[in-house]
Scaffold this active site. Sequence first.
Site, PDB file in Angstrom:
ATOM      1  N   HIS A   1     -48.315 116.780 -11.362  1.00 41.65           N
ATOM      2  CA  HIS A   1     -48.944 117.850 -12.144  1.00 41.65           C
ATOM      3  C   HIS A   1     -48.828 119.177 -11.430  1.00 41.65           C
ATOM      4  O   HIS A   1     -48.627 120.216 -12.039  1.00 41.65           O
ATOM      5  CB  HIS A   1     -50.443 117.558 -12.337  1.00 41.65           C
ATOM      6  CG  HIS A   1     -50.697 116.312 -13.102  1.00 41.65           C
ATOM      7  ND1 HIS A   1     -51.868 115.615 -13.001  1.00 41.65           N
ATOM      8  CD2 HIS A   1     -49.933 115.646 -13.976  1.00 41.65           C
ATOM      9  CE1 HIS A   1     -51.812 114.575 -13.794  1.00 41.65           C
ATOM     10  NE2 HIS A   1     -50.638 114.565 -14.385  1.00 41.65           N
TER      11      HIS A   1
ATOM     12  N   ARG B   1     -40.350 122.666 -26.183  1.00 47.92           N
ATOM     13  CA  ARG B   1     -40.630 121.253 -25.868  1.00 47.92           C
ATOM     14  C   ARG B   1     -42.124 121.000 -26.033  1.00 47.92           C
ATOM     15  O   ARG B   1     -42.908 121.185 -25.094  1.00 47.92           O
ATOM     16  CB  ARG B   1     -40.224 120.946 -24.424  1.00 47.92           C
ATOM     17  CG  ARG B   1     -38.723 120.953 -24.155  1.00 47.92           C
ATOM     18  CD  ARG B   1     -38.469 120.625 -22.692  1.00 47.92           C
ATOM     19  NE  ARG B   1     -37.127 120.220 -22.401  1.00 47.92           N
ATOM     20  CZ  ARG B   1     -36.212 120.972 -21.790  1.00 47.92           C
ATOM     21  NH1 ARG B   1     -36.509 122.203 -21.422  1.00 47.92           N
ATOM     22  NH2 ARG B   1     -35.002 120.501 -21.539  1.00 47.92           N
TER      23      ARG B   1
ATOM     24  N   GLU C   1     -28.030 113.929 -28.951  1.00 49.32           N
ATOM     25  CA  GLU C   1     -28.137 113.558 -27.537  1.00 49.32           C
ATOM     26  C   GLU C   1     -27.879 112.065 -27.308  1.00 49.32           C
ATOM     27  O   GLU C   1     -27.951 111.578 -26.191  1.00 49.32           O
ATOM     28  CB  GLU C   1     -29.483 113.996 -26.948  1.00 49.32           C
ATOM     29  CG  GLU C   1     -30.688 113.754 -27.817  1.00 49.32           C
ATOM     30  CD  GLU C   1     -31.948 114.431 -27.281  1.00 49.32           C
ATOM     31  OE1 GLU C   1     -31.938 115.005 -26.185  1.00 49.32           O
ATOM     32  OE2 GLU C   1     -32.964 114.357 -27.980  1.00 49.32           O
TER      33      GLU C   1
ATOM     34  N   ASP D   1     -29.458 114.563 -22.026  1.00 47.67           N
ATOM     35  CA  ASP D   1     -29.483 113.162 -22.427  1.00 47.67           C
ATOM     36  C   ASP D   1     -28.111 112.662 -22.863  1.00 47.67           C
ATOM     37  O   ASP D   1     -27.759 111.520 -22.606  1.00 47.67           O
ATOM     38  CB  ASP D   1     -30.508 112.949 -23.554  1.00 47.67           C
ATOM     39  CG  ASP D   1     -31.911 112.890 -22.992  1.00 47.67           C
ATOM     40  OD1 ASP D   1     -32.110 112.163 -22.009  1.00 47.67           O
ATOM     41  OD2 ASP D   1     -32.792 113.590 -23.506  1.00 47.67           O
TER      42      ASP D   1
ATOM     43  N   ARG E   1     -30.998 109.594 -15.747  1.00 54.77           N
ATOM     44  CA  ARG E   1     -31.009 110.956 -15.227  1.00 54.77           C
ATOM     45  C   ARG E   1     -32.067 111.195 -14.145  1.00 54.77           C
ATOM     46  O   ARG E   1     -32.041 112.223 -13.473  1.00 54.77           O
ATOM     47  CB  ARG E   1     -31.100 111.976 -16.367  1.00 54.77           C
ATOM     48  CG  ARG E   1     -32.444 112.254 -16.957  1.00 54.77           C
ATOM     49  CD  ARG E   1     -32.290 113.031 -18.261  1.00 54.77           C
ATOM     50  NE  ARG E   1     -33.069 114.259 -18.277  1.00 54.77           N
ATOM     51  CZ  ARG E   1     -33.439 114.896 -19.382  1.00 54.77           C
ATOM     52  NH1 ARG E   1     -33.073 114.463 -20.568  1.00 54.77           N
ATOM     53  NH2 ARG E   1     -34.144 115.982 -19.321  1.00 54.77           N
TER      54      ARG E   1
ATOM     55  N   CYS F   1     -28.570 123.021 -25.879  1.00 51.81           N
ATOM     56  CA  CYS F   1     -29.816 123.401 -25.209  1.00 51.81           C
ATOM     57  C   CYS F   1     -30.091 122.591 -23.933  1.00 51.81           C
ATOM     58  O   CYS F   1     -31.187 122.656 -23.389  1.00 51.81           O
ATOM     59  CB  CYS F   1     -30.998 123.300 -26.165  1.00 51.81           C
ATOM     60  SG  CYS F   1     -31.253 121.635 -26.802  1.00 51.81           S
TER      61      CYS F   1
HETATM   62  C1  PEP Z   1     -31.480 117.457 -23.483  1.00 49.41           C
HETATM   63  O1  PEP Z   1     -31.569 116.225 -23.470  1.00 49.41           O
HETATM   64  O2  PEP Z   1     -30.434 118.074 -23.186  1.00 49.41           O
HETATM   65  C2  PEP Z   1     -32.642 118.283 -23.816  1.00 49.41           C
HETATM   66  C3  PEP Z   1     -32.547 119.589 -23.934  1.00 49.41           C
HETATM   67  O3  PEP Z   1     -33.826 117.646 -23.980  1.00 49.41           O
HETATM   68  P1  PEP Z   1     -34.774 117.180 -22.737  1.00 49.41           P
HETATM   69  O4  PEP Z   1     -34.200 117.781 -21.478  1.00 49.41           O
HETATM   70  O5  PEP Z   1     -36.118 117.688 -23.062  1.00 49.41           O
HETATM   71  O6  PEP Z   1     -34.646 115.695 -22.803  1.00 49.41           O
HETATM   72 MG    MG Z   2     -33.228 115.290 -24.429  1.00 51.36          MG
END
Ligand code: PEP
Ligand code: MG
Length: 577
Positions: A195, A302, A437, A461, A471, A508
């Site tokens: 946190h 997010r 993704e 992802d 990841r 993104c």
């Molecule tokens: C992604 O997976 O690239 C993404 C932007 O979503 P997150 O990083 O929140 O999984």
């Molecule tokens: Mg993602």
Amino acid sequence: MLSLFGAGIGRGIAIGKAYVLRNSDIEIPQFQIESNEVRGEIERLNNAIKATQQSYQELVRNLPKSAPKESAAFIEAHTLMLRDPVLVNETKKIIRAERINAEHALQTQANNLIQVFDAMEDAYLRAKQEDVQHVTNRVLRKLLGIVSHNLDQFNHEDLKGRVIIAKDLSPAETLFIKDRKVASFVTDLGSQISHTAVAARSLKLPAVVGLHGSTKYIQEDDLLIVDGMRGIIIVNPDALVLKEFKALQNRIRKREKQLFNLTRKTSKTLDGERIHLMANVETAQELKEVKRVNAGGIGLYRTEYLFMNRAQAPSEQEQFKAYKRMVTAIDKPVVIRTLDIGGDKQLTFGYPDKLSSESPLGLRAVRLCLNHVDLFKPQLRAILRASAFGKVSLMIPMVSNMDEVNQVVSLIKQTKSELKQEGIAFDSRIKIGAMIEVPAAAIMADLFAKKFDFLSIGTNDLIQYTLAIDRVDDAVNYLYDPIHPAVLQMIRQTIGACRRAGIPVSLCGEMAGNVRYTRLLLGLGLRHFSMDATYILDVKEHILGTDTQKLNYWVGKISRAETPSAARDYLTQLNKS
Ligand code: PEP
Ligand code: MG
């Protein structure tokens, strides 16, 4: 001079004198009590808990306006722990059974809980042991009458420009030190997903956590260099090193100023292609930076951060207020992504066991939402309601097949008609998009592109699932390769599908904010990028110096590279060309 290494948080370098907190080192007395003293001891414990609850309430009341919205929720979670029978009743049982003093009984039970959390495989749950100790320490201080070590009692001058050294810091303390203009902090404990780390990151405070022995090696007033990017601390640097880091710090600042000149410049390539640069955000705290760099809007909000570190899911009304605030503050397009929980992002409130699998292949994101419509529906209502106040789009993460898509679309339709019946305003033409993704979705991008108003490629992802590497697992991190030809093929394919369907497509993932990949992505046909706001001007600078007509040769070479090293060499050539 001494160099220490831990886990870095945030961008940038801080230089300042150490301010060593010893508030975690509480001497706990241990003594036997008589049976007729048991009641008194339990009473003492109850009073200390009550006083701690009051001090938490005070903490919430005095939260600075600049504190992120989640701060109160962090503190609320700690307050709830004070009512948890596993901590409180079990401590009382120990007092009764072993006839020992309240302090010792409390620490014994806290140790039991810490052991349980410590044995957990999931890093997020393991980090919970830090919360148990924070709460226990606060009660212990009340029991022992220690009043001098709370950060909230320090005055501004004490901490300004200092680097706080602590065994551990709670999120609430992190917020307070930020408000007192500290330069940075270093802790023995804590992980990059604790946190405290989350709070520090959203506050843009460079820091290093998990630096075991910091309180052993660093003395009060030592001069420190904290490199949040690489997780390095240099203690009492010699003159040359200090000069180098100061120069580096100046270069970072100067560059930021230079880049600021680009804020009003249209984001266009040398050959006149307009490139859209949007921001990724987790909390409203980040809006300042989004505005500073003049981002074209929010390309990824997010929302799951609103659901984390709290005892209950936010109500529809609370969500509506948060989304509306984001939308009205920026007055530009905002893409609100529905809840992406599961995998390494876990909920802390009491949903059914195994609600969200820790496996990245488990019940995550839209899968979880469709399995728990009671969690999903209030969010859909809140997003739709917020759409009445600006240019809102709704985005679904992790779609993998058309049944899933159809279910989501019909749920949105149903929600819209309910709102209509209730006479509640929303944008009836709100754009609905999906994240690409999962490799299956990328391969079937043509189908998805026909169903949605826009798509956004989530490379974080997409890379993990395409290359079969978790990841968050350090051991396979070296295989995480954004320019793997298989990944590039999926990006190209998704962009092509959107072009054919006549809908916009953005990217993104972290890749969008890394200037090493800007030309490559432009060469693959990408025209909409979304990234952490702090990277936008860097990327814009690269865009301004690129001619998209001249990218084909090297982009083709990278896309067909037979080995990762060859791909890297071609990328270097592309960026030099
Ligand atoms: C992604 O997976 O690239 C993404 C932007 O979503 P997150 O990083 O929140 O999984
Ligand atoms: Mg993602």
